[in-house]
Design an enzyme around this catalytic site. Structure first.
Site, PDB file in Angstrom:
ATOM      1  CG  HIS A 175       0.327  -2.879   0.264  1.00 48.38           C
ATOM      2  ND1 HIS A 175       1.082  -3.938   0.732  1.00 48.38           N
ATOM      3  CD2 HIS A 175      -0.657  -2.681   1.179  1.00 48.38           C
ATOM      4  CE1 HIS A 175       0.595  -4.358   1.876  1.00 48.38           C
ATOM      5  NE2 HIS A 175      -0.475  -3.617   2.178  1.00 48.38           N
ATOM      6  CB  CYS A 192      -3.595  -2.413   3.103  1.00 46.33           C
ATOM      7  SG  CYS A 192      -3.365  -0.678   3.552  1.00 46.33           S
TER       8      CYS A 192
END
Length: 225
Positions: free
Chosen positions: A184, A200
């Site tokens: 992301h 992440c």
């Protein structure tokens, strides 16, 4: 006696000439009046058609009639925003790509038929939230995603301040309450390259947008320590 004979010959010659002329006129008159009426009418009709304007047809014979629609139709993503439908050729190319994440040098590598075609820096999971190692596949892609904090449960809506930036590429499901692990963007690109995430892979916004276009659902992702 000679004069009489000459006059007779002259009269015969004049009669032959007159008969020949008369016969020629008769033949000419007969030919012109005995012409086939059907042929004459066909010739007249052909002359009319030469001056008649051609009608323009709305359909071209032998050609596919294409409706008045855009070739690339917008489709909605999970967040309600729009994206262009991918062509079959693009999907073939993306399905031949695969991604390798090297946690030791904190970089994302995109391969196409065993050749590196792109490399991006990335942030990784902090202590206690280490990025999982293993082989995965892209599960889903989303434009302008919302994010729920895994500890507090607070939901961050899409926008310029979203911790996920404007692209999400999920490749691993953690649990029903903790959601997924994926690539992301970030509103603070200075943290890219550090161990700061909850597992992440945090990327610069421009980089994750490019990665978003280089992978599709099912693309292989391998995370190495």
């Amino acid at each position: 006696m000679a004069i009489v004979r000459n006059n007779s010959i002259m009269r015969v010659v004049m009669l032959l000439c007159f008969s020949t002329a008369l016969l020629s006129l008769s033949l000419k008159w007969y030919t012109s009046n005995s012409m086939n009426p059907a042929i004459s009418n066909q010739t007249k009709n052909t002359d009319k058609n030469l001056t008649k304007p051609l009608a323009v047809s709305n359909k071209l014979p032998g050609l596919l009639q294409i409706p008045n629609k855009s070739v690339t139709q917008p489709i909605e993503s999970n967040s309600g925003t729009t994206n262009l439908k991918q062509t079959s050729q693009s999907n073939v190319v993306r399905n031949q790509n695969y991604v390798v994440v090297d946690l030791s040098d904190r970089r994302v590598y995109v391969y196409h038929t065993d050749q590196v075609i792109a490399s991006y820096p990335t942030g990784i999971g902090k202590k206690g939230w280490e990025t999982p190692v293993g082989k995965f596949n892209v599960m889903h892609k989303e434009l302008h995603p919302a994010w729920r904090h895994p500890i507090t449960g607070k939901v961050f809506p899409p926008g310029p301040d979203s911790p996920l930036g404007d692209r999400w590429i999920g490749f691993m499901s953690v649990s029903a309450d903790k959601g997924e692990i994926g690539f992301h963007g970030t509103p603070d690109e200075s943290l890219v390259g550090d161990s700061v995430s909850h597992g992440c892979l945090r990327m610069r916004n421009a980089d994750v947008r490019m990665l978003f276009e280089q992978v599709s659902t099912g693309t292989s992702v391998e995370v190495r320590s």
